[in-house]
Write a protein that holds these residues in place. Structure first.
Motif, PDB file in Angstrom:
ATOM      1  N   GLY A  39       0.792  -1.226   0.000  1.00  0.00           N
ATOM      2  CA  GLY A  39       0.000   0.000   0.000  1.00  0.00           C
ATOM      3  C   GLY A  39       0.818   1.266   0.000  1.00  0.00           C
ATOM      4  N   ASN A  40       2.088   1.197   0.399  1.00  0.00           N
ATOM      5  CA  ASN A  40       2.935   2.385   0.467  1.00  0.00           C
ATOM      6  C   ASN A  40       3.819   2.556  -0.763  1.00  0.00           C
ATOM      7  N   LEU A  41       3.728   1.619  -1.721  1.00  0.00           N
ATOM      8  CA  LEU A  41       4.603   1.653  -2.887  1.00  0.00           C
ATOM      9  C   LEU A  41       3.842   2.099  -4.125  1.00  0.00           C
ATOM     10  N   THR A  42       4.525   2.835  -4.997  1.00  0.00           N
ATOM     11  CA  THR A  42       3.923   3.207  -6.264  1.00  0.00           C
ATOM     12  C   THR A  42       5.016   3.325  -7.315  1.00  0.00           C
ATOM     13  N   LEU A  43       4.607   3.551  -8.552  1.00  0.00           N
ATOM     14  CA  LEU A  43       5.540   3.692  -9.671  1.00  0.00           C
ATOM     15  C   LEU A  43       5.559   5.141 -10.129  1.00  0.00           C
ATOM     16  N   THR A  44       6.736   5.672 -10.362  1.00  0.00           N
ATOM     17  CA  THR A  44       6.847   7.056 -10.821  1.00  0.00           C
ATOM     18  C   THR A  44       8.234   7.290 -11.387  1.00  0.00           C
ATOM     19  N   SER A  45       8.351   8.269 -12.272  1.00  0.00           N
ATOM     20  CA  SER A  45       9.664   8.694 -12.776  1.00  0.00           C
ATOM     21  C   SER A  45      10.154   9.926 -12.026  1.00  0.00           C
ATOM     22  N   GLU A  46       9.448  10.296 -10.962  1.00  0.00           N
ATOM     23  CA  GLU A  46       9.752  11.527 -10.235  1.00  0.00           C
ATOM     24  C   GLU A  46      10.412  11.262  -8.881  1.00  0.00           C
ATOM     25  N   ASN A  47      11.129  10.150  -8.738  1.00  0.00           N
ATOM     26  CA  ASN A  47      11.684   9.782  -7.426  1.00  0.00           C
ATOM     27  C   ASN A  47      12.538  10.887  -6.815  1.00  0.00           C
ATOM     28  N   VAL A 322       3.452  21.139 -26.228  1.00  0.00           N
ATOM     29  CA  VAL A 322       4.233  19.937 -25.928  1.00  0.00           C
ATOM     30  C   VAL A 322       4.470  19.760 -24.422  1.00  0.00           C
ATOM     31  N   PHE A 323       3.383  19.602 -23.668  1.00  0.00           N
ATOM     32  CA  PHE A 323       3.520  19.354 -22.228  1.00  0.00           C
ATOM     33  C   PHE A 323       4.352  18.099 -21.960  1.00  0.00           C
ATOM     34  N   GLN A 324       4.257  17.110 -22.852  1.00  0.00           N
ATOM     35  CA  GLN A 324       4.992  15.855 -22.674  1.00  0.00           C
ATOM     36  C   GLN A 324       6.488  16.111 -22.517  1.00  0.00           C
ATOM     37  N   HIS A 325       7.019  17.055 -23.292  1.00  0.00           N
ATOM     38  CA  HIS A 325       8.439  17.358 -23.225  1.00  0.00           C
ATOM     39  C   HIS A 325       8.746  18.387 -22.145  1.00  0.00           C
ATOM     40  N   MET A 326       7.827  19.325 -21.918  1.00  0.00           N
ATOM     41  CA  MET A 326       8.045  20.319 -20.856  1.00  0.00           C
ATOM     42  C   MET A 326       8.239  19.655 -19.503  1.00  0.00           C
ATOM     43  N   ARG A 327       7.521  18.558 -19.267  1.00  0.00           N
ATOM     44  CA  ARG A 327       7.516  17.955 -17.926  1.00  0.00           C
ATOM     45  C   ARG A 327       8.878  17.424 -17.499  1.00  0.00           C
ATOM     46  N   THR A 328       9.827  17.310 -18.443  1.00  0.00           N
ATOM     47  CA  THR A 328      11.168  16.847 -18.094  1.00  0.00           C
ATOM     48  C   THR A 328      12.191  17.971 -18.144  1.00  0.00           C
ATOM     49  N   ARG A 329      11.707  19.219 -18.311  1.00  0.00           N
ATOM     50  CA  ARG A 329      12.632  20.335 -18.468  1.00  0.00           C
ATOM     51  C   ARG A 329      12.251  21.476 -17.530  1.00  0.00           C
ATOM     52  N   PRO A 331      11.961  25.174 -16.037  1.00  0.00           N
ATOM     53  CA  PRO A 331      11.170  25.099 -14.804  1.00  0.00           C
ATOM     54  C   PRO A 331       9.801  24.459 -14.998  1.00  0.00           C
ATOM     55  N   PHE A 332       9.517  24.007 -16.245  1.00  0.00           N
ATOM     56  CA  PHE A 332       8.179  23.494 -16.520  1.00  0.00           C
ATOM     57  C   PHE A 332       8.023  22.025 -16.129  1.00  0.00           C
ATOM     58  N   ASP A 333       9.004  21.486 -15.392  1.00  0.00           N
ATOM     59  CA  ASP A 333       8.770  20.201 -14.746  1.00  0.00           C
ATOM     60  C   ASP A 333       7.820  20.364 -13.566  1.00  0.00           C
ATOM     61  N   SER A 334       7.492  21.606 -13.241  1.00  0.00           N
ATOM     62  CA  SER A 334       6.484  21.899 -12.218  1.00  0.00           C
ATOM     63  C   SER A 334       5.087  21.767 -12.816  1.00  0.00           C
ATOM     64  N   PRO A 335       4.231  20.860 -12.304  1.00  0.00           N
ATOM     65  CA  PRO A 335       2.859  20.748 -12.822  1.00  0.00           C
ATOM     66  C   PRO A 335       2.096  22.055 -12.720  1.00  0.00           C
ATOM     67  N   GLN A 336       2.391  22.848 -11.685  1.00  0.00           N
ATOM     68  CA  GLN A 336       1.674  24.114 -11.508  1.00  0.00           C
ATOM     69  C   GLN A 336       1.976  25.085 -12.646  1.00  0.00           C
ATOM     70  N   LEU A 337       3.236  25.127 -13.103  1.00  0.00           N
ATOM     71  CA  LEU A 337       3.573  26.024 -14.205  1.00  0.00           C
ATOM     72  C   LEU A 337       2.961  25.549 -15.508  1.00  0.00           C
TER      73      LEU A 337
END
Length: 393
Positions: A39-47, A322-329, A331-337
């Motif tokens: 229950g405490n484990l999940t999958l993410t690329s944001e470790n 291109v949100f897909q690419h922004m999310r790894t760059r 300051p737009f790796d911030s979901p809020q931005l």
């Protein structure tokens, strides 16, 4: 693999656990009992970003995930013993239903013999964000099949999660749709509407929330199109100044041939982008439909890092955000931005980007880029200001 309750928590986590301990149990004991459970484990690329942060900060990061199970964590009121045990039981129940043991209805051998294309279908449907839908044809394009066998597969296989999110080409629930597992959770349209998919009076889902084959491929970590500027693929000879000019001329030719009514306005906006300075430039794709990318070169301590808001396709007549690419760059790796940029664009007449696509590449017509050039230029000016640090969120 991410531990929501961190393996090495700060004192604030222990203070929270102290309110849930049983007689004779310390917060450290409770932490040890919970931290490595399902229950405490999940999958993410944001470790790295999640780290050992408090739960509220982790919620902010996980709510932008494309995985439904992470969105469920982000929606939890807190994260302690009760929530971890409840989630662990729910995941265990789902695992048992998806992978029956020997002697149950679906054997291990049958599962092992399933075509890899159907495994891709299952994975894509699991990865679909809540509030989105796709079509039988989009799935068929993803796996190299046809809409009819896709429909037969979804209708005849129990345990295919989110199959109700697959609609016909007009965005309506297929008359042949049946819940394959013998249950009846309700009207698929009502379920999708509750998840955030808007429907019109004729029962058609809004196209802005549709996931194309390319969107589905992106969710699986693939690309079906020329979606990145060639400069990011390496400094080979083809990326020299002469080749860039040739691609720029090709883009202009395609634009004037296929979109003559919008060409002048679009080219004027692209010139104004280059005139902004601050690292703003244009790049062009290598595919048959030469695309154009609005690039910003950011100077950071480790060198130059590039981010871009739009990819423009002159034949299809679309502008991809291109949100897909922004999310790894940054300051737009911030979901809020990214969400702020989406909202600024959605305030422009004719643009309606679904928030459920904040991890993908939603698009709007090139005609809107031409007719609303001043408003779009304002949104791009904000983007550049944030990217270069001239503005703060």
């Amino acid at each position: 693999m991410e531990h929501v309750l961190p393996q090495h928590p700060a004192q604030a986590w222990y203070e929270q656990l102290a309110t849930e301990t049983e007689d004779g149990q310390t917060p450290e004991d409770l932490h040890k009992a919970l931290v490595h459970t399902l229950g405490n484990l999940t999958l993410t690329s944001e470790n790295a970003r999640l780290s050992n942060h408090p739960f509220r900060r982790k919620q902010e990061i996980l709510e932008g995930s494309a995985l439904l199970m992470n969105q469920e964590i982000a929606a939890a009121p807190g994260w302690g013993s009760a929530e971890i045990h409840q989630r662990g039981q729910a995941l265990a129940d789902r695992a048992v239903s998806m992978w029956p043991g020997p002697g149950q209805e679906t054997s291990r051998r049958a599962a092992a013999e399933e075509w890899s294309g159907w495994a891709d279908v299952r994975a894509a449907l699991i990865a679909m964000p809540a509030g989105t839908w796709t079509t039988y044809g989009d799935i068929a394009e993803l796996i190299g099949s046809h809409a009819v066998p896709v429909g037969n597969f979804l209708a005849g296989r129990a345990g295919v999660l989110n199959a109700y999110r697959v609609l016909n080409a007009s965005g309506q629930v297929s008359p042949a749709f049946r819940w394959a597992d013998g249950t009846n959770p309700g009207d698929p349209r009502e379920i999708m509407a509750a998840e955030g998919v808007p429907f019109d009076g004729n029962g058609r889902a809004h196209p802005s929330h549709r996931l194309s084959a390319e969107d589905l491929a992106a969710l699986l970590g693939r690309n079906l199109s020329d979606s990145e500027p060639p400069a990011l693929h390496g400094n080979d000879a083809a990326s020299g100044a002469t080749a860039v000019r040739e691609r720029a001329n090709r883009f202009t030719e395609l634009l004037r041939t296929n979109r003559p009514d919008t060409a002048d306005a679009v080219l004027a906006l692209l010139r104004s982008w280059e005139d902004m300075g601050q690292g703003c430039r244009l790049e062009y794709g290598r595919a048959t439909e030469t695309s154009c990318f609005l690039m910003v070169d950011r100077e950071i301590t480790s060198g130059s890092r590039t981010v871009w808001p739009f990819a423009i396709y002159p034949v299809f007549g679309t502008v991809e955000v291109v949100f897909q690419h922004m999310r790894t760059r940054a300051p737009f790796d911030s979901p809020q931005l990214r969400q702020e940029f989406l909202q600024r664009l959605n305030r422009i007449e004719g643009i309606n980007l679904a928030e459920a696509k904040l991890e993908l590449r939603p698009s709007f017509p090139l005609e809107i880029l031409a007719s609303q050039a001043n408003e779009i230029r304002e949104a791009l000016t904000w983007f550049v200001g944030i990217a270069t640090g001239q503005l703060t969120a």
